[in-house]
Design a protein around this motif. Structure first.
Motif, PDB file in Angstrom:
ATOM      1  N   GLU A 114       0.732  -1.041   0.139  1.00 56.00           N
ATOM      2  CA  GLU A 114       0.209   0.004   0.120  1.00 56.00           C
ATOM      3  C   GLU A 114       0.873   0.986   0.119  1.00 56.00           C
ATOM      4  OE1 GLU A 114      -3.367   2.319  -0.195  1.00 56.00           O
ATOM      5  OE2 GLU A 114      -3.006   0.373  -0.577  1.00 56.00           O
ATOM      6  N   ARG A 115       1.890   1.094   0.664  1.00 59.01           N
ATOM      7  CA  ARG A 115       2.784   2.428   0.863  1.00 59.01           C
ATOM      8  C   ARG A 115       3.573   2.623  -0.747  1.00 59.01           C
ATOM      9  NH1 ARG A 115       4.668   7.122   0.897  1.00 59.01           N
ATOM     10  NH2 ARG A 115       6.756   7.521   1.579  1.00 59.01           N
ATOM     11  N   GLN A 116       3.768   1.576  -1.339  1.00 53.52           N
ATOM     12  CA  GLN A 116       4.373   1.715  -2.620  1.00 53.52           C
ATOM     13  C   GLN A 116       3.069   2.389  -3.739  1.00 53.52           C
ATOM     14  OE1 GLN A 116       7.902   1.446  -3.855  1.00 53.52           O
ATOM     15  NE2 GLN A 116       6.607   2.772  -5.305  1.00 53.52           N
ATOM     16  N   GLN A 151       0.693   4.197  -2.760  1.00 52.05           N
ATOM     17  CA  GLN A 151       0.530   5.589  -2.256  1.00 52.05           C
ATOM     18  C   GLN A 151       1.496   6.489  -2.874  1.00 52.05           C
ATOM     19  OE1 GLN A 151      -2.239   6.603  -1.276  1.00 52.05           O
ATOM     20  NE2 GLN A 151      -3.066   4.653  -0.938  1.00 52.05           N
ATOM     21  N   ARG A 152       2.743   5.949  -2.734  1.00 59.59           N
ATOM     22  CA  ARG A 152       4.072   6.734  -3.179  1.00 59.59           C
ATOM     23  C   ARG A 152       3.979   7.078  -4.637  1.00 59.59           C
ATOM     24  NH1 ARG A 152       7.861   3.526  -1.654  1.00 59.59           N
ATOM     25  NH2 ARG A 152       8.436   4.670   0.382  1.00 59.59           N
ATOM     26  N   ASP A 153       3.511   6.022  -5.544  1.00 59.28           N
ATOM     27  CA  ASP A 153       3.471   5.895  -6.819  1.00 59.28           C
ATOM     28  C   ASP A 153       2.289   7.078  -7.323  1.00 59.28           C
ATOM     29  OD1 ASP A 153       5.245   4.217  -7.126  1.00 59.28           O
ATOM     30  OD2 ASP A 153       3.817   2.510  -7.710  1.00 59.28           O
ATOM     31  N   ALA A 154       1.388   7.406  -6.504  1.00 59.49           N
ATOM     32  CA  ALA A 154       0.293   8.220  -6.593  1.00 59.49           C
ATOM     33  C   ALA A 154       0.592   9.807  -6.240  1.00 59.49           C
ATOM     34  CB  ALA A 154      -0.859   7.725  -5.716  1.00 59.49           C
ATOM     35  N   GLY A 155       1.798   9.629  -5.572  1.00 60.78           N
ATOM     36  CA  GLY A 155       2.422  10.968  -5.077  1.00 60.78           C
ATOM     37  C   GLY A 155       1.742  11.493  -3.870  1.00 60.78           C
ATOM     38  N   HIS A 156       1.249  10.575  -3.010  1.00 62.06           N
ATOM     39  CA  HIS A 156       0.876  11.047  -1.705  1.00 62.06           C
ATOM     40  C   HIS A 156       1.908  11.082  -0.486  1.00 62.06           C
ATOM     41  CE1 HIS A 156      -3.185   9.288  -2.928  1.00 62.06           C
ATOM     42  NE2 HIS A 156      -3.137  10.597  -3.511  1.00 62.06           N
ATOM     43  N   THR A 157       1.946  12.040   0.072  1.00 61.71           N
ATOM     44  CA  THR A 157       2.929  12.382   1.317  1.00 61.71           C
ATOM     45  C   THR A 157       2.440  11.566   2.658  1.00 61.71           C
ATOM     46  OG1 THR A 157       3.340  14.506   0.563  1.00 61.71           O
ATOM     47  CG2 THR A 157       4.013  13.972   2.750  1.00 61.71           C
ATOM     48  N   MET A 158       3.274  10.647   2.929  1.00 62.52           N
ATOM     49  CA  MET A 158       3.084   9.781   4.271  1.00 62.52           C
ATOM     50  C   MET A 158       3.561  10.225   5.492  1.00 62.52           C
ATOM     51  SD  MET A 158       4.679   6.213   5.335  1.00 62.52           S
ATOM     52  CE  MET A 158       4.047   4.950   6.102  1.00 62.52           C
ATOM     53  N   ILE A 197      10.722   1.215   9.468  1.00 62.34           N
ATOM     54  CA  ILE A 197      11.310   2.493   8.762  1.00 62.34           C
ATOM     55  C   ILE A 197      11.917   2.259   7.308  1.00 62.34           C
ATOM     56  CG2 ILE A 197      12.754   4.300   9.074  1.00 62.34           C
ATOM     57  CD1 ILE A 197      12.331   4.217  11.978  1.00 62.34           C
ATOM     58  N   LYS A 198      12.725   1.272   7.526  1.00 61.91           N
ATOM     59  CA  LYS A 198      13.405   0.861   6.265  1.00 61.91           C
ATOM     60  C   LYS A 198      12.548   0.592   5.134  1.00 61.91           C
ATOM     61  CE  LYS A 198      17.833   0.032   8.502  1.00 61.91           C
ATOM     62  NZ  LYS A 198      18.661  -1.023   8.946  1.00 61.91           N
ATOM     63  N   GLN A 199      11.403  -0.082   5.506  1.00 57.59           N
ATOM     64  CA  GLN A 199      10.376  -0.975   4.630  1.00 57.59           C
ATOM     65  C   GLN A 199       9.377   0.103   4.107  1.00 57.59           C
ATOM     66  OE1 GLN A 199       9.547  -4.303   6.954  1.00 57.59           O
ATOM     67  NE2 GLN A 199      10.676  -5.790   5.383  1.00 57.59           N
ATOM     68  N   LEU A 200       9.071   1.038   4.844  1.00 53.67           N
ATOM     69  CA  LEU A 200       7.823   2.026   4.642  1.00 53.67           C
ATOM     70  C   LEU A 200       8.303   3.150   3.937  1.00 53.67           C
ATOM     71  CD1 LEU A 200       5.354   1.000   7.641  1.00 53.67           C
ATOM     72  CD2 LEU A 200       5.145   0.336   5.225  1.00 53.67           C
ATOM     73  N   GLN A 201       9.517   3.611   4.789  1.00 50.87           N
ATOM     74  CA  GLN A 201      10.071   5.043   4.146  1.00 50.87           C
ATOM     75  C   GLN A 201       9.176   6.286   4.369  1.00 50.87           C
ATOM     76  OE1 GLN A 201      12.388   4.323   0.486  1.00 50.87           O
ATOM     77  NE2 GLN A 201      12.905   2.569   1.254  1.00 50.87           N
ATOM     78  N   ARG A 220      16.396   6.916  14.820  1.00 51.99           N
ATOM     79  CA  ARG A 220      16.705   8.079  14.140  1.00 51.99           C
ATOM     80  C   ARG A 220      17.671   7.751  12.826  1.00 51.99           C
ATOM     81  NH1 ARG A 220      20.293  12.906  16.792  1.00 51.99           N
ATOM     82  NH2 ARG A 220      20.813  13.995  15.213  1.00 51.99           N
ATOM     83  N   ALA A 221      18.582   6.980  13.051  1.00 51.38           N
ATOM     84  CA  ALA A 221      19.577   6.804  11.906  1.00 51.38           C
ATOM     85  C   ALA A 221      18.687   6.034  10.984  1.00 51.38           C
ATOM     86  CB  ALA A 221      20.702   5.833  12.535  1.00 51.38           C
ATOM     87  N   ALA A 222      17.694   5.212  11.113  1.00 60.14           N
ATOM     88  CA  ALA A 222      17.022   4.659  10.058  1.00 60.14           C
ATOM     89  C   ALA A 222      16.076   5.689   9.375  1.00 60.14           C
ATOM     90  CB  ALA A 222      15.916   3.641  10.425  1.00 60.14           C
ATOM     91  N   PHE A 223      15.420   6.574   9.955  1.00 65.89           N
ATOM     92  CA  PHE A 223      14.996   7.806   9.457  1.00 65.89           C
ATOM     93  C   PHE A 223      15.728   8.672   8.432  1.00 65.89           C
ATOM     94  CE2 PHE A 223      11.557   7.572  13.072  1.00 65.89           C
ATOM     95  CZ  PHE A 223      10.515   7.019  12.219  1.00 65.89           C
ATOM     96  N   GLU A 224      16.890   9.102   9.154  1.00 65.80           N
ATOM     97  CA  GLU A 224      17.832   9.653   8.367  1.00 65.80           C
ATOM     98  C   GLU A 224      18.245   9.120   6.834  1.00 65.80           C
ATOM     99  OE1 GLU A 224      20.521  10.616  11.361  1.00 65.80           O
ATOM    100  OE2 GLU A 224      19.462  12.301  12.099  1.00 65.80           O
ATOM    101  N   ALA A 225      18.520   7.732   7.094  1.00 65.38           N
ATOM    102  CA  ALA A 225      18.866   6.880   6.097  1.00 65.38           C
ATOM    103  C   ALA A 225      17.869   7.009   4.661  1.00 65.38           C
ATOM    104  CB  ALA A 225      19.109   5.529   6.295  1.00 65.38           C
ATOM    105  N   VAL A 226      16.674   6.863   5.118  1.00 66.89           N
ATOM    106  CA  VAL A 226      15.711   6.914   4.032  1.00 66.89           C
ATOM    107  C   VAL A 226      15.154   8.295   3.731  1.00 66.89           C
ATOM    108  CG1 VAL A 226      14.832   4.423   4.727  1.00 66.89           C
ATOM    109  CG2 VAL A 226      13.783   6.271   5.731  1.00 66.89           C
ATOM    110  N   GLY A 227      15.785   9.302   4.367  1.00 73.08           N
ATOM    111  CA  GLY A 227      15.366  10.836   4.061  1.00 73.08           C
ATOM    112  C   GLY A 227      14.202  11.340   4.459  1.00 73.08           C
ATOM    113  N   THR A 228      13.636  10.548   5.852  1.00 69.02           N
ATOM    114  CA  THR A 228      12.304  11.072   6.356  1.00 69.02           C
ATOM    115  C   THR A 228      12.693  12.296   7.191  1.00 69.02           C
ATOM    116  OG1 THR A 228      11.881   8.657   6.856  1.00 69.02           O
ATOM    117  CG2 THR A 228      10.537  10.467   8.213  1.00 69.02           C
TER     118      THR A 228
END
Length: 165
Positions: free
Chosen positions: A17-19, A21-28, A107-111, A131-139
């Motif tokens: 579902e996250r993918q 929604q991401r493809d549809a341009g929705h901000t999570m 975090i890594k899977q849902l980004q 925190r490191a996981a969020f930073e790694a995926v650009g959250t």
């Protein structure tokens, strides 16, 4: 007791579902916690979180995870009950239950695009692995105002006090 909850997703379904929604341009926007007894502080915080993006995803600790964090008398409500209550809120789009004490894998899977936490936290008090996981995926991490005086622990104390009157 079966509690129908179309907003409750397994992690596998959440990834798909996250993918979508991401493809549809929705901000999570994502947040997490035990959400054991829903209270005014939670609702205020969740509504403010939802205002930051197109969707609010709430990841809640499983019953086992809550016990590991809070002790053997918690949670008060089961993960199904907590997920149902959160899913009934119009500001919440999806609920995912996670089993580990920390969210690093999720975090890594849902980004998520944005992660929110109440203002009683800071970058230094966030779990550093998360925190490191969020930073790694650009959250983007945002701290929202904390509504003083509201907590599950205080609710439990109030209930005990009322019961002893």
């Amino acid at each position: 007791m079966h509690l129908p909850n179309p907003k409750w997703l397994s992690l596998d379904d959440a990834i798909v579902e996250r993918q979508r929604q991401r493809d549809a341009g929705h901000t999570m926007v994502m947040t997490n916690g035990c959400f054991d007894l829903l209270h005014v502080g939670h609702i205020s915080y969740l509504k403010a979180s939802r205002d930051l993006g197109d969707q609010l995803w709430v990841l809640i600790n499983s019953d086992e995870s809550v016990r590991a964090l809070k002790g053997p008398t918690r949670p008060i409500e089961s993960e199904a009950e907590r997920a149902y209550c959160l899913g009934a809120l119009s500001c919440v789009d999806y609920v995912v239950v996670f089993n580990n004490p920390r969210l690093v894998t999720e975090i890594k899977q849902l980004q998520p695009d944005i992660y929110t936490k109440a203002g009683d936290y800071t970058l230094d008090t966030l779990h550093q692995g998360e925190r490191a996981a969020f930073e790694a995926v650009g959250t983007q991490i945002q701290f929202l105002p904390f509504l003083e005086g509201f907590s599950t622990t205080k609710m439990i104390e109030k209930i005990h006090k009322a019961g002893s009157l």
